[in-house]
Design a protein around this motif. Structure first.
Motif, PDB file in Angstrom:
ATOM      1  N   PRO A  16       0.528  -1.187   0.017  1.00 13.06           N
ATOM      2  CA  PRO A  16       0.114  -0.124  -0.193  1.00 13.06           C
ATOM      3  C   PRO A  16       1.121   1.863   0.654  1.00 13.06           C
ATOM      4  N   GLY A  17       0.478   2.360  -0.879  1.00  9.95           N
ATOM      5  CA  GLY A  17       1.216   3.874  -0.734  1.00  9.95           C
ATOM      6  C   GLY A  17       2.385   3.263  -1.887  1.00  9.95           C
ATOM      7  N   GLY A  18       2.346   2.032  -2.348  1.00 11.42           N
ATOM      8  CA  GLY A  18       3.628   1.890  -3.713  1.00 11.42           C
ATOM      9  C   GLY A  18       3.012   2.325  -4.884  1.00 11.42           C
ATOM     10  N   SER A  19       3.854   2.341  -6.008  1.00 11.07           N
ATOM     11  CA  SER A  19       3.806   2.549  -7.534  1.00 11.07           C
ATOM     12  C   SER A  19       3.885   1.923  -8.427  1.00 11.07           C
ATOM     13  N   LEU A  20       3.056   1.233  -9.408  1.00 12.92           N
ATOM     14  CA  LEU A  20       3.089   0.503 -10.645  1.00 12.92           C
ATOM     15  C   LEU A  20       2.971   1.219 -12.010  1.00 12.92           C
ATOM     16  N   LYS A  21       3.357   0.905 -12.882  1.00  9.33           N
ATOM     17  CA  LYS A  21       3.555   1.535 -14.168  1.00  9.33           C
ATOM     18  C   LYS A  21       3.004   0.261 -15.236  1.00  9.33           C
ATOM     19  N   LEU A  22       1.380   0.795 -15.703  1.00  7.78           N
ATOM     20  CA  LEU A  22       1.426  -0.437 -16.013  1.00  7.78           C
ATOM     21  C   LEU A  22       1.235  -0.301 -17.605  1.00  7.78           C
ATOM     22  N   SER A  23       1.570  -1.022 -18.779  1.00 11.68           N
ATOM     23  CA  SER A  23       1.534  -0.919 -20.270  1.00 11.68           C
ATOM     24  C   SER A  23       0.968  -1.795 -21.118  1.00 11.68           C
ATOM     25  N   CYS A  24       0.284  -1.127 -21.600  1.00 11.94           N
ATOM     26  CA  CYS A  24      -0.890  -1.821 -23.161  1.00 11.94           C
ATOM     27  C   CYS A  24      -0.315  -1.964 -24.355  1.00 11.94           C
ATOM     28  N   ALA A  25       0.175  -2.430 -24.894  1.00 14.14           N
ATOM     29  CA  ALA A  25       1.159  -2.886 -26.163  1.00 14.14           C
ATOM     30  C   ALA A  25       0.746  -3.481 -27.614  1.00 14.14           C
ATOM     31  N   ALA A  26       0.542  -3.073 -28.578  1.00  9.03           N
ATOM     32  CA  ALA A  26      -0.873  -3.334 -29.257  1.00  9.03           C
ATOM     33  C   ALA A  26      -0.042  -3.658 -30.910  1.00  9.03           C
ATOM     34  N   SER A  27      -0.888  -4.809 -31.780  1.00  8.88           N
ATOM     35  CA  SER A  27       0.138  -4.913 -32.655  1.00  8.88           C
ATOM     36  C   SER A  27      -0.539  -5.436 -33.689  1.00  8.88           C
ATOM     37  N   GLY A  28      -0.068  -5.594 -34.914  1.00  6.66           N
ATOM     38  CA  GLY A  28      -1.487  -6.128 -35.730  1.00  6.66           C
ATOM     39  C   GLY A  28      -1.940  -4.689 -36.154  1.00  6.66           C
ATOM     40  N   SER A  29      -2.087  -3.447 -36.114  1.00 10.48           N
ATOM     41  CA  SER A  29      -2.318  -2.600 -35.940  1.00 10.48           C
ATOM     42  C   SER A  29      -2.372  -1.473 -35.407  1.00 10.48           C
ATOM     43  N   THR A  30      -2.414  -0.291 -35.602  1.00 11.51           N
ATOM     44  CA  THR A  30      -2.162   0.868 -34.970  1.00 11.51           C
ATOM     45  C   THR A  30      -3.176   1.426 -34.448  1.00 11.51           C
ATOM     46  N   LEU A  31      -2.406   1.940 -33.404  1.00  9.07           N
ATOM     47  CA  LEU A  31      -3.610   2.578 -32.054  1.00  9.07           C
ATOM     48  C   LEU A  31      -4.212   4.128 -32.489  1.00  9.07           C
ATOM     49  N   ASN A  32      -3.635   4.350 -33.280  1.00  8.35           N
ATOM     50  CA  ASN A  32      -3.764   6.006 -34.038  1.00  8.35           C
ATOM     51  C   ASN A  32      -5.053   6.159 -34.022  1.00  8.35           C
ATOM     52  N   TYR A  33      -5.873   5.359 -34.427  1.00  2.00           N
ATOM     53  CA  TYR A  33      -7.300   5.808 -34.766  1.00  2.00           C
ATOM     54  C   TYR A  33      -8.726   5.602 -33.522  1.00  2.00           C
ATOM     55  N   LYS A  34      -7.208   5.555 -32.584  1.00  2.00           N
ATOM     56  CA  LYS A  34      -8.358   4.061 -30.950  1.00  2.00           C
ATOM     57  C   LYS A  34      -8.032   5.013 -29.790  1.00  2.00           C
ATOM     58  N   ALA A  35      -9.016   5.081 -29.179  1.00  2.00           N
ATOM     59  CA  ALA A  35      -8.963   5.326 -28.158  1.00  2.00           C
ATOM     60  C   ALA A  35      -9.189   4.386 -26.927  1.00  2.00           C
ATOM     61  N   ILE A  36      -7.889   4.167 -25.906  1.00  2.00           N
ATOM     62  CA  ILE A  36      -8.338   3.480 -25.266  1.00  2.00           C
ATOM     63  C   ILE A  36      -8.734   3.398 -23.706  1.00  2.00           C
ATOM     64  N   GLY A  37      -9.201   2.422 -23.290  1.00  2.00           N
ATOM     65  CA  GLY A  37      -9.389   2.875 -21.764  1.00  2.00           C
ATOM     66  C   GLY A  37      -8.905   1.534 -20.785  1.00  2.00           C
ATOM     67  N   TRP A  38      -8.554   1.727 -20.118  1.00  2.00           N
ATOM     68  CA  TRP A  38      -7.633   0.641 -18.828  1.00  2.00           C
ATOM     69  C   TRP A  38      -9.514   0.081 -17.833  1.00  2.00           C
ATOM     70  N   PHE A  39      -9.141  -1.333 -17.843  1.00  2.00           N
ATOM     71  CA  PHE A  39     -10.427  -1.635 -16.912  1.00  2.00           C
ATOM     72  C   PHE A  39     -10.090  -2.453 -16.041  1.00  2.00           C
ATOM     73  N   ARG A  40     -10.898  -2.603 -14.699  1.00  2.00           N
ATOM     74  CA  ARG A  40     -10.324  -3.505 -13.675  1.00  2.00           C
ATOM     75  C   ARG A  40     -11.566  -4.879 -13.459  1.00  2.00           C
ATOM     76  N   GLN A  41     -11.125  -6.170 -12.984  1.00  2.00           N
ATOM     77  CA  GLN A  41     -11.707  -6.210 -12.673  1.00  2.00           C
ATOM     78  C   GLN A  41     -11.526  -7.471 -10.642  1.00  2.00           C
ATOM     79  N   ALA A  42     -12.345  -6.840  -9.728  1.00  2.00           N
ATOM     80  CA  ALA A  42     -12.289  -7.226  -8.666  1.00  2.00           C
ATOM     81  C   ALA A  42     -12.792  -8.724  -8.073  1.00  2.00           C
ATOM     82  N   PRO A  43     -11.768  -9.506  -7.993  1.00  2.00           N
ATOM     83  CA  PRO A  43     -12.213 -11.279  -7.204  1.00  2.00           C
ATOM     84  C   PRO A  43     -14.308 -10.989  -7.083  1.00  2.00           C
ATOM     85  N   GLY A  44     -14.860 -11.179  -7.553  1.00  2.00           N
ATOM     86  CA  GLY A  44     -15.896 -11.476  -6.931  1.00  2.00           C
ATOM     87  C   GLY A  44     -17.142 -10.442  -7.572  1.00  2.00           C
TER      88      GLY A  44
END
Length: 125
Positions: free
Chosen positions: A14-42
């Motif tokens: 708790p109180g720490g930091s992390l940096k997540l990355s979302c790397a794309a392949s197969g197509s460019t992200l230039n025309y796409k909005a990106i969202g981050w989502f999360r799902q906790a247990p249950g």
């Protein structure tokens, strides 16, 4: 076909930091909005943050505003989620997703057609 791969998850105190990355392949992200989502247990999957295709617009859920920062590097075809001041309630599998959108963004789940496999974030002492 666009593929998204998340990385950067792990165990942090708790109180720490992390940096997540979302790397794309197969197509460019230039025309796409990106969202981050999360799902906790249950729990249902919830939106956390989003960024427009140019990065000009961002949005954050109230639960993470002021602690998380979303950014993107279109030259690297990658989107990031910097997570600071992490809390145990941030523990979840984090997913990135992409949607064709010319302007703005939304972290409501509807419309996102491309999803990564998720990365686990655990906040615990």
């Amino acid at each position: 076909q666009l593929q998204l791969v998340e990385s950067g998850g792990g165990l942090v105190q708790p109180g720490g930091s992390l940096k997540l990355s979302c790397a794309a392949s197969g197509s460019t992200l230039n025309y796409k909005a990106i969202g981050w989502f999360r799902q906790a247990p249950g729990a249902e999957r919830e939106g956390v943050s989003c960024i427009s295709r140019t990065g000009a617009s961002t949005a954050y859920d109230a639960s993470v505003k002021g602690r998380f920062t979303i950014s993107r590097d279109n030259a690297k075809n990658t989107v990031y989620l910097q997570m600071n001041s992490l809390k145990p309630e941030d523990t979840a599998v984090y997913y990135c997703a992409a949607v064709n959108r010319l302007s703005g963004c939304s972290y409501a789940e509807g419309g996102y057609g491309y999803w990564g496999q998720g990365t686990q974030v655990t906040v615990s002492s």
